[in-house]
Motif scaffolding. Sequence first.
Motif, PDB file in Angstrom:
ATOM      1  N   ILE A 198      -6.336 -17.336  17.187  1.00 25.11           N
ATOM      2  CA  ILE A 198      -5.045 -17.793  17.829  1.00 25.11           C
ATOM      3  C   ILE A 198      -4.006 -17.570  17.070  1.00 25.11           C
ATOM      4  O   ILE A 198      -2.723 -17.145  17.398  1.00 25.11           O
ATOM      5  CB  ILE A 198      -5.094 -19.415  18.117  1.00 25.11           C
ATOM      6  N   LEU A 199      -3.900 -17.639  15.649  1.00 21.14           N
ATOM      7  CA  LEU A 199      -3.090 -17.302  14.683  1.00 21.14           C
ATOM      8  C   LEU A 199      -2.630 -15.957  14.825  1.00 21.14           C
ATOM      9  O   LEU A 199      -1.420 -15.575  14.779  1.00 21.14           O
ATOM     10  CB  LEU A 199      -3.322 -17.818  13.359  1.00 21.14           C
ATOM     11  N   ASP A 200      -3.729 -15.194  14.870  1.00 19.57           N
ATOM     12  CA  ASP A 200      -3.463 -13.820  14.806  1.00 19.57           C
ATOM     13  C   ASP A 200      -2.723 -12.924  16.149  1.00 19.57           C
ATOM     14  O   ASP A 200      -2.030 -12.116  16.179  1.00 19.57           O
ATOM     15  CB  ASP A 200      -4.746 -12.973  14.522  1.00 19.57           C
ATOM     16  N   THR A 201      -3.076 -13.717  17.585  1.00 23.23           N
ATOM     17  CA  THR A 201      -2.508 -13.452  18.594  1.00 23.23           C
ATOM     18  C   THR A 201      -1.310 -14.134  19.220  1.00 23.23           C
ATOM     19  O   THR A 201      -0.756 -13.848  20.286  1.00 23.23           O
ATOM     20  CB  THR A 201      -3.611 -13.192  19.608  1.00 23.23           C
ATOM     21  N   ALA A 202      -0.729 -14.995  18.385  1.00 26.53           N
ATOM     22  CA  ALA A 202       0.218 -15.821  18.685  1.00 26.53           C
ATOM     23  C   ALA A 202       1.424 -15.083  19.216  1.00 26.53           C
ATOM     24  O   ALA A 202       1.859 -14.070  18.383  1.00 26.53           O
ATOM     25  CB  ALA A 202       0.528 -17.008  18.014  1.00 26.53           C
ATOM     26  N   PRO A 203       2.529 -15.291  19.889  1.00 25.42           N
ATOM     27  CA  PRO A 203       3.576 -14.619  20.195  1.00 25.42           C
ATOM     28  C   PRO A 203       4.477 -14.566  18.940  1.00 25.42           C
ATOM     29  O   PRO A 203       4.515 -15.742  18.416  1.00 25.42           O
ATOM     30  CB  PRO A 203       4.380 -15.315  21.368  1.00 25.42           C
ATOM     31  N   LYS A 204       5.156 -13.380  18.508  1.00 23.40           N
ATOM     32  CA  LYS A 204       6.199 -13.689  17.447  1.00 23.40           C
ATOM     33  C   LYS A 204       7.344 -14.531  17.785  1.00 23.40           C
ATOM     34  O   LYS A 204       7.820 -14.587  18.818  1.00 23.40           O
ATOM     35  CB  LYS A 204       6.548 -11.969  17.143  1.00 23.40           C
ATOM     36  N   LEU A 215       4.140 -20.790  12.060  1.00 25.68           N
ATOM     37  CA  LEU A 215       3.703 -20.585  10.612  1.00 25.68           C
ATOM     38  C   LEU A 215       3.993 -19.651  10.192  1.00 25.68           C
ATOM     39  O   LEU A 215       4.323 -19.699   8.743  1.00 25.68           O
ATOM     40  CB  LEU A 215       2.131 -21.124  10.689  1.00 25.68           C
ATOM     41  N   PRO A 216       3.759 -18.517  10.633  1.00 22.94           N
ATOM     42  CA  PRO A 216       4.166 -17.236   9.804  1.00 22.94           C
ATOM     43  C   PRO A 216       5.530 -17.183   9.474  1.00 22.94           C
ATOM     44  O   PRO A 216       6.175 -16.529   8.349  1.00 22.94           O
ATOM     45  CB  PRO A 216       4.047 -16.274  10.824  1.00 22.94           C
TER      46      PRO A 216
END
Length: 370
Positions: free
Chosen positions: A168-174, A260-261
Amino acid sequence: MKPLRPLKILHTEAATDFGGQEQYILRLMRELRRQGHNVEALCQPQAILTKVLREEGFTVHTLPMDGFKGMVKGILFTRKLLKAGRFDIVNSHSRRDTLIGASAARLAKVPVIVRTRHLAKKVGSLLSYNILPNRVITPSEYVKQYLIQKGVAAEAIEVVYPSIDAEILDTAPKLNLRAALQLPPESVLVGCVAVLRTEKGHQELIEAMAPLCHRYPDLHLVIVGGGQPNYDQLQAAIHAQKLAEQMHMLGTRTDVPSLLPNFDFFALATHTEASGTAFVEAGAAGLAVVGTHVGGVPEMMQANKSGLLVPLFDIVALREAIETLYRQPELRQQMGQIGRTFCRSDERFTPYAMGQRTITAYSKWLKELQ
């Protein structure tokens, strides 16, 4: 130890809101189903968990669990359900549903009755740990050791850590949070994601960061989470410090994986924590973390490697830890990389590991108790 056949499991939960405990149940039930087991739930009709589980295709039995009459009727209802369903495991998660579900499971002669203890608060009675259930699961070694001190047998307890979904973290919209907040690209953002309860330590975090924000104009605190009356109280504290332009309260958000990012590191001055999934989610996102040395928090990170731990209510130490990571971007990047590896690669936090630890415990107990 793997089961010889798919198990039939009933999870019970009396709570009607949806927080970390309910998230734990949801993720566990998903994984147990994915690994081939038949998993159902018993919840209150109005519970958010009832709605969420049904939307994901789970069978959810509903039962009002309030009051003495409700408890008696609930035990009779659940006993009938368990006998008809021929369940192998009943796993309760709160005191009220343990009194109902575990009592009914005793009457229905269910082979294994488990209580999962999610909280780090004091235990008043051992009825729902030593007498009604056969075995206990805890989300951290800290909670396990606490229950042992209270009189629960060590061999009757297994630790199953909470899981996080890195996909989920890797595919979340920017999301460009700095642009959304109209901040310069070089701004340093300290993120804090937690429901706005007093015990989450937002007030201490604001107090620790206030002098730093006055000293460093590019330093910002971003608080994600909702809850009254604390929201208004925290806003008032921020305005009293004249820091409304550097401390941002975003309220409840459904896009935390996208937020988060954007943070440079994560900080949470929690007063008590059975485990502390927020630290794992931040670590999995590649963030260095600052936390308080309480409860299960030290198990969710690697102190001085993936982040910094400070004593509870030590505002000076909290401020120094935050300033250290602010002033040393290379250190926070290094810690973030270590945290990412720890939270994603360590067997304790993946959904698969959560399911495997649970099924291994269930299977061992089935062999011991049958």
